[in-house]
Scaffold this motif. Structure first.
Motif, PDB file in Angstrom:
ATOM      1  N   SER A   1      49.716  55.700  48.025  1.00 52.55           N
ATOM      2  CA  SER A   1      48.407  55.566  47.404  1.00 52.55           C
ATOM      3  C   SER A   1      48.315  54.187  46.760  1.00 52.55           C
ATOM      4  O   SER A   1      49.284  53.727  46.147  1.00 52.55           O
ATOM      5  N   THR A   2      47.190  53.534  46.926  1.00 54.21           N
ATOM      6  CA  THR A   2      46.974  52.212  46.348  1.00 54.21           C
ATOM      7  C   THR A   2      45.720  52.242  45.510  1.00 54.21           C
ATOM      8  O   THR A   2      44.679  52.727  45.952  1.00 54.21           O
ATOM      9  N   SER A   3      45.806  51.735  44.284  1.00 53.13           N
ATOM     10  CA  SER A   3      44.612  51.601  43.457  1.00 53.13           C
ATOM     11  C   SER A   3      44.508  50.155  42.991  1.00 53.13           C
ATOM     12  O   SER A   3      45.518  49.502  42.727  1.00 53.13           O
ATOM     13  N   VAL A   4      43.282  49.679  42.923  1.00 57.74           N
ATOM     14  CA  VAL A   4      43.015  48.290  42.571  1.00 57.74           C
ATOM     15  C   VAL A   4      42.049  48.262  41.402  1.00 57.74           C
ATOM     16  O   VAL A   4      41.010  48.916  41.430  1.00 57.74           O
ATOM     17  N   SER A   5      42.398  47.509  40.382  1.00 59.38           N
ATOM     18  CA  SER A   5      41.506  47.317  39.242  1.00 59.38           C
ATOM     19  C   SER A   5      41.003  45.879  39.270  1.00 59.38           C
ATOM     20  O   SER A   5      41.771  44.938  39.046  1.00 59.38           O
ATOM     21  N   ARG A   6      39.726  45.723  39.565  1.00 59.02           N
ATOM     22  CA  ARG A   6      39.150  44.378  39.589  1.00 59.02           C
ATOM     23  C   ARG A   6      39.159  43.744  38.206  1.00 59.02           C
ATOM     24  O   ARG A   6      39.389  42.548  38.068  1.00 59.02           O
ATOM     25  N   ALA A   7      38.911  44.541  37.182  1.00 58.77           N
ATOM     26  CA  ALA A   7      38.840  44.014  35.823  1.00 58.77           C
ATOM     27  C   ALA A   7      40.170  43.401  35.395  1.00 58.77           C
ATOM     28  O   ALA A   7      40.194  42.316  34.807  1.00 58.77           O
ATOM     29  N   ASP A   8      41.259  44.093  35.686  1.00 59.25           N
ATOM     30  CA  ASP A   8      42.586  43.607  35.272  1.00 59.25           C
ATOM     31  C   ASP A   8      43.290  42.812  36.355  1.00 59.25           C
ATOM     32  O   ASP A   8      44.364  42.258  36.111  1.00 59.25           O
TER      33      ASP A   8
ATOM     34  N   THR B   1      53.760  47.883  40.624  1.00 61.38           N
ATOM     35  CA  THR B   1      52.572  47.241  40.061  1.00 61.38           C
ATOM     36  C   THR B   1      52.621  45.757  40.361  1.00 61.38           C
ATOM     37  O   THR B   1      53.687  45.134  40.322  1.00 61.38           O
ATOM     38  N   ILE B   2      51.461  45.225  40.669  1.00 63.12           N
ATOM     39  CA  ILE B   2      51.312  43.790  40.906  1.00 63.12           C
ATOM     40  C   ILE B   2      50.252  43.322  39.922  1.00 63.12           C
ATOM     41  O   ILE B   2      49.096  43.751  39.992  1.00 63.12           O
ATOM     42  N   THR B   3      50.670  42.484  38.986  1.00 62.10           N
ATOM     43  CA  THR B   3      49.772  42.034  37.923  1.00 62.10           C
ATOM     44  C   THR B   3      49.757  40.520  37.870  1.00 62.10           C
ATOM     45  O   THR B   3      50.755  39.861  38.188  1.00 62.10           O
ATOM     46  N   PRO B   4      48.607  39.948  37.462  1.00 63.40           N
ATOM     47  CA  PRO B   4      48.559  38.493  37.336  1.00 63.40           C
ATOM     48  C   PRO B   4      49.380  38.044  36.133  1.00 63.40           C
ATOM     49  O   PRO B   4      49.486  38.761  35.133  1.00 63.40           O
ATOM     50  N   ASN B   5      49.985  36.884  36.260  1.00 67.00           N
ATOM     51  CA  ASN B   5      50.665  36.294  35.114  1.00 67.00           C
ATOM     52  C   ASN B   5      49.608  35.795  34.146  1.00 67.00           C
ATOM     53  O   ASN B   5      48.596  35.229  34.552  1.00 67.00           O
ATOM     54  N   ILE B   6      49.821  36.002  32.884  1.00 65.64           N
ATOM     55  CA  ILE B   6      48.889  35.563  31.848  1.00 65.64           C
ATOM     56  C   ILE B   6      49.448  34.296  31.211  1.00 65.64           C
ATOM     57  O   ILE B   6      50.624  34.247  30.843  1.00 65.64           O
TER      58      ILE B   6
ATOM     59  N   ALA C   1      48.770  40.761  47.635  1.00 68.70           N
ATOM     60  CA  ALA C   1      47.924  40.622  46.456  1.00 68.70           C
ATOM     61  C   ALA C   1      47.079  39.360  46.507  1.00 68.70           C
ATOM     62  O   ALA C   1      45.879  39.385  46.227  1.00 68.70           O
ATOM     63  N   THR C   2      47.694  38.268  46.891  1.00 69.29           N
ATOM     64  CA  THR C   2      46.968  36.997  46.962  1.00 69.29           C
ATOM     65  C   THR C   2      45.827  37.092  47.974  1.00 69.29           C
ATOM     66  O   THR C   2      44.699  36.700  47.686  1.00 69.29           O
ATOM     67  N   GLY C   3      46.121  37.644  49.155  1.00 72.02           N
ATOM     68  CA  GLY C   3      45.087  37.797  50.167  1.00 72.02           C
ATOM     69  C   GLY C   3      43.971  38.741  49.729  1.00 72.02           C
ATOM     70  O   GLY C   3      42.797  38.492  49.987  1.00 72.02           O
ATOM     71  N   LEU C   4      44.358  39.806  49.037  1.00 74.97           N
ATOM     72  CA  LEU C   4      43.358  40.765  48.550  1.00 74.97           C
ATOM     73  C   LEU C   4      42.392  40.088  47.583  1.00 74.97           C
ATOM     74  O   LEU C   4      41.181  40.197  47.729  1.00 74.97           O
ATOM     75  N   TRP C   5      42.938  39.368  46.602  1.00 74.34           N
ATOM     76  CA  TRP C   5      42.056  38.766  45.584  1.00 74.34           C
ATOM     77  C   TRP C   5      41.250  37.610  46.149  1.00 74.34           C
ATOM     78  O   TRP C   5      40.107  37.396  45.750  1.00 74.34           O
ATOM     79  N   LEU C   6      41.809  36.869  47.083  1.00 75.01           N
ATOM     80  CA  LEU C   6      41.032  35.774  47.692  1.00 75.01           C
ATOM     81  C   LEU C   6      39.889  36.316  48.555  1.00 75.01           C
ATOM     82  O   LEU C   6      38.860  35.676  48.692  1.00 75.01           O
ATOM     83  N   GLY C   7      40.073  37.533  49.101  1.00 77.58           N
ATOM     84  CA  GLY C   7      39.058  38.128  49.950  1.00 77.58           C
ATOM     85  C   GLY C   7      37.953  38.838  49.193  1.00 77.58           C
ATOM     86  O   GLY C   7      36.952  39.256  49.757  1.00 77.58           O
ATOM     87  N   MET C   8      38.104  39.005  47.892  1.00 77.85           N
ATOM     88  CA  MET C   8      37.087  39.743  47.106  1.00 77.85           C
ATOM     89  C   MET C   8      36.091  38.798  46.487  1.00 77.85           C
ATOM     90  O   MET C   8      36.238  37.823  45.989  1.00 77.85           O
TER      91      MET C   8
END
Length: 145
Positions: A30-37, A76-81, A138-145
Motif C-alpha cells: 500500500s502506498t500513500s502520498v501526502s502532498r502537504a508534507d 517512509t520517504i520524507t523531504p529533508n528540511i 520519490a523524485t519522479g513522483l514530485w516532479l510529475g505533480m
C-alpha cells in the motif's frame, strides 16, 4: 497476480480484505502520498501470526493460530528540511534532486514466490527496491505533480 492501488485511508481493512478473502494474494503493498508534507509512506502487508508463541484455541477464538493480515514493513520517504534565515524552515524537496529526501525502512523486499505464486527459476529472484531506487521514485513522483 493482482496489482491494484489502494487509495483507502484504512489500509489495515483493505489489506485484510485482499489477504483474507481466500484468494491467492500473498502480499499487499500500500502506498500513500501526502502532498502537504511531501511524504510517501509504503506499507507491506502479509498474513502472519499474531505473536511468536502459538495461541491456544478457545471458544471465543476456536482457531487461535490462524494467520492474520499484518503490516510487516513500513517505509517512509520524507523531504529533508533545511533551516533558512531567521529560524524559518524550508523543504529542500521542491524540485529536488535525489539527495533531498530521506528514506527510512528500506529496502523493500517482495519475495518472488509471493508475487508470482511459484518458485523462482534460473535468474529470477526477489524484487528488491533499495533506498536509492525509492529516492528515484520519490523524485519522479514530485516532479510529475
Amino acid at each position: 497476480m493482482q496489482r491494484n492501488h489502494i487509495t483507502n485511508t484504512e489500509p489495515l481493512r483493505e489489506a485484510a480484505c485482499r489477504l483474507a478473502l481466500g484468494s491467492e494474494v500473498k502480499i499487499v503493498v500500500s502506498t500513500s502520498v501526502s502532498r502537504a508534507d511531501k511524504c510517501i509512506r509504503i506499507e507491506k502487508w502479509c498474513l502472519a501470526q499474531a505473536g511468536s508463541a502459538p495461541r491456544p484455541n478457545t471458544r471465543a477464538c476456536p482457531n487461535g493460530n490462524t494467520p492474520l493480515p499484518r503490516m510487516v514493513q513500513e517505509i517512509t520517504i520524507t523531504p529533508n528540511i533545511t533551516v533558512a534565515a531567521e529560524g524559518t524552515t524550508a523543504q529542500s524537496g521542491e524540485g529536488a534532486s535525489a539527495g533531498s529526501y530521506t528514506v527510512t525502512g528500506a529496502p523493500l523486499i517482495l519475495p518472488f514466490e509471493d508475487m508470482f505464486l511459484r518458485p523462482p527459476v534460473q535468474q529470477e529472484h526477489d524484487i528488491v527496491l533499495t533506498a536509492a531506487g525509492l529516492l528515484k521514485y520519490a523524485t519522479g513522483l514530485w516532479l510529475g505533480m
